[in-house]
Design an enzyme around this catalytic site. Structure first.
Site, short mmCIF file in Angstrom:
data_model
loop_
_atom_site.label_atom_id
_atom_site.label_comp_id
_atom_site.label_asym_id
_atom_site.label_seq_id
_atom_site.Cartn_x
_atom_site.Cartn_y
_atom_site.Cartn_z
CG HIS A 42 -6.84 -7.11 -24.84
ND1 HIS A 42 -5.88 -7.56 -23.82
CD2 HIS A 42 -6.58 -7.87 -26.32
CE1 HIS A 42 -5.13 -8.13 -24.63
NE2 HIS A 42 -4.64 -8.21 -25.68
CE1 TYR A 73 -5.59 -3.25 -16.49
CE2 TYR A 73 -4.60 -1.43 -16.14
CZ TYR A 73 -5.52 -1.63 -16.97
OH TYR A 73 -5.10 -0.71 -18.25
N PRO A 99 -0.08 6.44 -17.25
CG PRO A 99 1.87 4.93 -16.22
CD PRO A 99 1.31 6.15 -15.95
CE LYS A 132 -8.99 6.27 -21.72
NZ LYS A 132 -9.13 5.40 -22.76
CE1 TYR A 151 -7.52 -0.04 -19.29
CE2 TYR A 151 -8.09 -0.92 -21.78
CZ TYR A 151 -7.52 -0.75 -20.80
OH TYR A 151 -5.93 -1.30 -20.40
C1 PHB Z 1 1.12 -1.53 -22.30
O1 PHB Z 1 0.63 -2.72 -22.43
O2 PHB Z 1 2.06 -1.16 -22.73
C2 PHB Z 1 0.44 -1.12 -21.42
C3 PHB Z 1 -1.08 -1.30 -21.30
C4 PHB Z 1 -2.05 -1.03 -20.29
C5 PHB Z 1 -1.72 0.28 -19.39
C6 PHB Z 1 -0.54 1.04 -19.42
C7 PHB Z 1 0.39 0.07 -20.32
O3 PHB Z 1 -2.83 0.33 -18.97
#
Ligand code: PHB
Length: 403
Positions: free
Chosen positions: A83, A212, A303, A307, A395
């Site tokens: 990504h 997000y 989450p 990280k 990130y």
């Molecule tokens: C996930 O796909 O489980 C996931 C992706 C990004 C995050 C947290 C979890 O920030």
């Protein structure tokens, strides 16, 4: 050499005893083996149980490079999804953070369960001693020269592993960490007044990259797994009961938090709904007597910045060479420096995860002031190349952090 003798408990002697066969414990065992240092790993869960647990899915580019270059597997390159950006959605619009352009790096979508499988397969391939499905695990003599791990096998027989160094990589509810006397360590952390409701669904992706989404109704994250399976989350109360949510209610909640920002969700059958509580937490120091802590046993992050796994693997990339020096040359300088070196990165990730979390979630009071302030923060961020770069760097993994 690892040696095993019988009676009264079956006793094994090895250089490094590792409690926890998740990614941190297995990666450590793998890195030690590559340097010729033997270890034994034990875990209370079965291999199948660990593999079936749904966990997060984003790897920093440095984590991916280590899996490949350290000889675990290159499956991530074939089956993972690279990504080159994410989207931040807020105040009615979607904004792309272009990692490739901003920092020349990417993140990879490759679930933690796949990393676990690769590591478990690599240990098996290389003849590693990994004992899943043990019970009644205890650690003993942490302050003596030969600490030990005791456990019972599936038949109920008692085993003891004696080692020169013991590593607690046994997750956030760590048994090892709990053996450290209260006056020998400090626990620093904070709770959040919300949790994530997470689920898998059988549907095509709703967007090309992760979205997000900040909304007046709370945060939502649209993540992915494959072309036909998606992973999604929405902010919920910390004491929410997943049984109170049927599919219609779940989709209605996801929809109202994403449609306001111009995203049309593709829906499908929902699987594995669960409420995931989280906190920011650091236990310090990471060394007590002859025991060292790594991964979630030592620290956890919310989450939102994805990280957790990256931090766990970064810990053991630092710990492995320090243990090799200690075992081979009797030089414990690296072990003495481990806490400071590992926690420097952990605290950066603590800040990043806290920042992403508090910028995107509705706070406890849910005030209009706070929502508008967050929107202004997000606007400032996406309008500035420096702002977008700050996010992209954190990130994908900080460059100064290379080891
Ligand atoms: C996930 O796909 O489980 C996931 C992706 C990004 C995050 C947290 C979890 O920030």
């Amino acid at each position: 050499m690892t040696t095993t003798t019988t009676s009264p408990a079956t006793r094994t002697t090895t250089a490094v005893g590792i409690v926890g066969g998740g990614p941190a414990g297995l990666m450590l065992s793998h890195l030690l083996a590559r340097a010729g240092v033997p270890s034994v790993v034990v875990d209370a869960r079965s291999r199948e149980e660990i593999y079936a647990t749904v966990r997060a899915g984003i790897l920093e580019h440095r984590t991916v490079r280590s899996l490949v270059e350290d000889g675990v597997s290159d499956r991530v390159l074939r089956e993972g999804y690279e990504h080159c950006g994410i989207e931040l959605a807020f105040a009615g619009a979607r904004h792309r953070i272009d990692f490739a352009d901003l920092v020349g790096a990417s993140a990879w979508l490759y679930p933690q369960t796949e990393v676990f499988k690769d590591l478990a397969d690599a240990r098996e391939r290389d003849g590693g001693d990994v004992r899943f499905g043990v019970s009644d695990t205890r650690v003993v003599d942490l302050e003596g020269p030969n600490p030990g791990i005791r456990y019972r096998d599936a038949a109920g027989d008692e085993h003891e592993i004696r080692c020169a160094h013991l590593v607690g990589a046994d997750g956030s509810r760590s048994t090892c960490r709990r053996q450290v006397p209260a006056d020998a360590a400090t626990q620093i952390g904070r709770e959040y007044p919300f949790a994530w409701f997470g689920f898998l669904c059988d549907a095509p992706p709703s967007a090309e990259e992760l979205v997000y989404s900040h909304s007046p109704h709370g945060f939502a994250l649209v993540s992915q797994r494959t072309e036909t399976v998606q992973r999604m989350y929405f902010q919920c109360d910390a004491d929410e009961d997943p049984a109170a949510w049927d599919a219609d209610r779940i989709w209605a909640e996801m929809d109202r938090r994403t449609r306001v920002n111009g995203l049309e969700l593709r829906t499908g059958t929902i699987r594995d709904p669960a409420v995931l509580r989280f906190r920011s937490f650091v236990h310090t120091p990471l060394r007590h007597g002859r025991m060292l802590l790594a991964g979630d046993a030592a620290h956890t992050v919310p989450p939102t910045g994805a990280k957790g796994l990256n931090l766990a693997l970064a810990d053991v990339r630092r710990l492995a060479p320090a243990l090799v020096r200690a075992v081979r040359d009797g030089d414990e300088t690296g072990l003495a420096e481990y806490t400071e070196r590992a926690l420097e990165r952990v605290w950066r990730a603590q800040h990043f995860s806290y920042w992403m979390t508090t910028m995107l979630h509705t706070g406890a009071d849910g005030s209009e002031f706070d929502r508008r302030r967050q929107e202004a923060e997000l606007r400032t961020l996406v309008a500035s190349r420096a702002g977008r770069q700050f996010l992209a760097e954190g990130y994908t993994g900080w460059p100064a952090d290379e080891d």
